[in-house]
Design an enzyme around this catalytic site. Structure first.
Site, PDB file in Angstrom:
ATOM      1  N   GLY A   1       3.734   2.735   7.200  1.00 20.72           N
ATOM      2  CA  GLY A   1       4.466   3.287   6.055  1.00 20.72           C
ATOM      3  C   GLY A   1       3.635   3.258   4.794  1.00 20.72           C
ATOM      4  O   GLY A   1       2.419   3.056   4.837  1.00 20.72           O
ATOM      5  N   ASN A   2       4.279   3.476   3.679  1.00 20.89           N
ATOM      6  CA  ASN A   2       3.583   3.440   2.386  1.00 20.89           C
ATOM      7  C   ASN A   2       4.518   2.873   1.332  1.00 20.89           C
ATOM      8  O   ASN A   2       5.690   2.599   1.607  1.00 20.89           O
ATOM      9  CB  ASN A   2       3.075   4.837   2.005  1.00 20.89           C
ATOM     10  CG  ASN A   2       4.206   5.815   1.868  1.00 20.89           C
ATOM     11  OD1 ASN A   2       4.989   5.748   0.939  1.00 20.89           O
ATOM     12  ND2 ASN A   2       4.332   6.737   2.830  1.00 20.89           N
ATOM     13  N   ARG A   3       4.004   2.708   0.123  1.00 16.27           N
ATOM     14  CA  ARG A   3       4.742   1.973  -0.915  1.00 16.27           C
ATOM     15  C   ARG A   3       5.665   2.838  -1.767  1.00 16.27           C
ATOM     16  O   ARG A   3       6.262   2.356  -2.718  1.00 16.27           O
ATOM     17  CB  ARG A   3       3.759   1.292  -1.872  1.00 16.27           C
ATOM     18  CG  ARG A   3       2.920   0.220  -1.241  1.00 16.27           C
ATOM     19  CD  ARG A   3       2.040  -0.408  -2.304  1.00 16.27           C
ATOM     20  NE  ARG A   3       0.955  -1.169  -1.726  1.00 16.27           N
ATOM     21  CZ  ARG A   3       1.079  -2.400  -1.287  1.00 16.27           C
ATOM     22  NH1 ARG A   3       2.241  -3.012  -1.378  1.00 16.27           N
ATOM     23  NH2 ARG A   3       0.044  -3.029  -0.771  1.00 16.27           N
TER      24      ARG A   3
END
Ligand code: CTP
Length: 444
Positions: free
Chosen positions: A230-232
């Site tokens: 995933g990412n932030r």
């Protein structure tokens, strides 16, 4: 898609809000109220009473609001603060309001900065009481509330539920989301009245009858039932853009990839939210929503790759961990994760226009860039603008302390040739406002 949104329940643009905090145990929730207001793009100054500071520290209130905190009329007499703060305010929200504070407001007292501010403010005043049930139901408080309401103060009904001790009943401080939503609705109402008086007529909103699709958040690509790549991305900017487009009268669909509920609570009523998890789900949802879209704004951080294989069961640390086996697993190198490329949703919208009726959809992309040895942020942004071919690409610099200037945040909007169209800077709310104004102008 859903029917067009109801009347906007939150105000357009950045507004100046004074948050008053009084001496109630619920004072510890004031920072959440401040955070939500700032996340919605508003500027906040906090004015606590002396009693409030027994429950929550001034440094915490200063930190969340980004402004110094004073309590007394004599803290900075040269600045004539008791008048200045009231004049500055476009909304005064007192959250929480104790029984004592309600009594002092009803009596018209001005013995600290907060009560003096209320007396000098010409803006709407909203109070969110919090106290024990007996105090809330006491005839004195009931009369004070009635007096304040008669004078035009909005008194938010407290919740019913667990109080400070073991007891429960009416008087509980409402969830900060409800407090902020009700306060902003009052502010929006006040400005709608001012606009109507100012022009003598109601004007058609500039995105009225337009359908705007916004993607927000970050996709998550599963590896197994418990893990993902995933990412932030929080989805805050995309959500603020969706909210702003709705305020401009558009029917809005927000395709939300893993966006927390507290961020989604910034949306006004009527925005259609389609939740997705992965890039493939996001692509399907965006294309389906875009069947009649006038504009699509891709703020989502879409994973470029996904694991080639998704395990149906949890991947074990040592590969083998069969029940009953005495081998507690042997030390092996973890298997490499093979990745396959996800579709580029934005490029796909450009290559294959999504409207079924042949109509045109304005395609807007986002690019968060850090710059590197081969080029700075804008050089990378311009290359991406030409590669993606979107009508507009909003480029922002990301990384530790990186930006285009001494501001909260800034974007440079480029056209498909990589040429600069405009710059917008300030809070995320302000950036959302600038971008939606630009999109409305393009669609006009
Ligand atoms: N985007 C998309 N689909 C992808 C990747 C990105 O639609 N698979 C969109 C994003 O929503 C954003 C724009 O493309 O509007 C730019 O995203 P970014 O991650 O900066 O671009 P990439 O093409 O992934 O380029 P790179 O990772 O090389 O910087």
């Amino acid at each position: 898609m859903s029917s067009s949104p109801q009347r906007a329940a939150t105000p357009t643009g950045t507004r100046r809000v004074v948050v008053g905090v009084s001496g109630s145990i619920a004072a510890y929730k004031a920072p959440f109220v401040v955070r939500l207001l700032r996340a919605a793009g508003h500027e906040v100054r906090v004015v606590p009473t002396e009693a409030a500071l027994r429950f929550i520290g001034a440094p915490a209130l200063a930190a969340v609001s980004g402004h110094p905190v004073d309590t007394g009329v004599f803290d900075d007499p040269a600045a004539v603060e008791h008048v200045a703060v009231g004049e500055w305010a476009e909304l005064v929200l007192i959250a929480p309001a104790s029984a004592d504070l309600l009594a002092r407001l009803a009596a018209g007292r001005a013995d600290d900065l907060l009560t003096a501010t209320v007396l000098t403010a010409t803006s709407p005043v909203v109070v969110a009481p919090a106290m024990h049930t007996q105090m809330w139901l006491n005839a004195a408080t009931v009369e004070n509330v009635a007096t304040l309401r008669r004078r035009g103060v909005t008194v938010i009904e407290p919740d019913s539920g667990r109080l400070t001790g073991a007891d429960s009943g009416v008087g509980r401080f409402p969830e900060p989301e409800r407090v902020v939503a009700e306060a902003l609705a009052v502010l929006a109402e006040a400005h709608a009245e001012v606009d109507a008086q100012g022009t003598g007529a109601t004007t058609e909103p500039d995105l009225g009858r337009r359908h705007v699709v916004v993607s927000a958040g970050g996709t998550r690509e599963p590896l197994d039932p418990v893990r993902f790549l995933g990412n932030r991305s929080s989805g805050r900017l995309g959500t603020l853009i969706a909210a702003e487009a709705a305020r401009h009268g558009a029917a809005v669909t927000l395709v939300a990839a893993n966006v927390e509920a507290d961020v989604l609570s910034l949306l006004p009523a009527g925005v259609e939210v389609v939740t997705v998890g992965t890039a493939l789900e996001l692509e399907a949802a965006v294309r389906s929503a875009c069947g009649d879209a006038d504009a699509v704004i891709m703020t989502a951080a879409v994973a470029d790759f996904r694991p080639a294989v998704v395990s149906g069961t949890k991947i074990k640390k040592h590969g083998v961990d069969a029940p009953g086996s005495s081998e507690a697993g042997h030390s092996t190198r973890p298997a490499p994760i093979e990745l396959v490329e996800n579709p580029d949703v934005l490029a796909g919208l450009v290559a294959q226009p999504p409207r079924a009726d042949g109509g045109r959809t304005l395609v807007v992309g986002f690019a968060a860039e850090t710059g590197d040895a081969t080029g700075d942020v804008l050089a990378h942004g311009a290359a991406k603008a030409r590669r993606k071919g979107a009508d507009l690409l909003a480029v922002n610099a990301v990384g530790d302390g990186v930006g285009f200037g001494d501001v909260d945040s800034a974007v440079v909007v480029l056209d498909r040739e990589g040429e600069e169209v405009t710059r917008v800077s300030g809070s995320k709310g302000h950036i959302a406002e600038g971008l939606v104004n630009l999109i409305a102008a393009r669609l006009a």
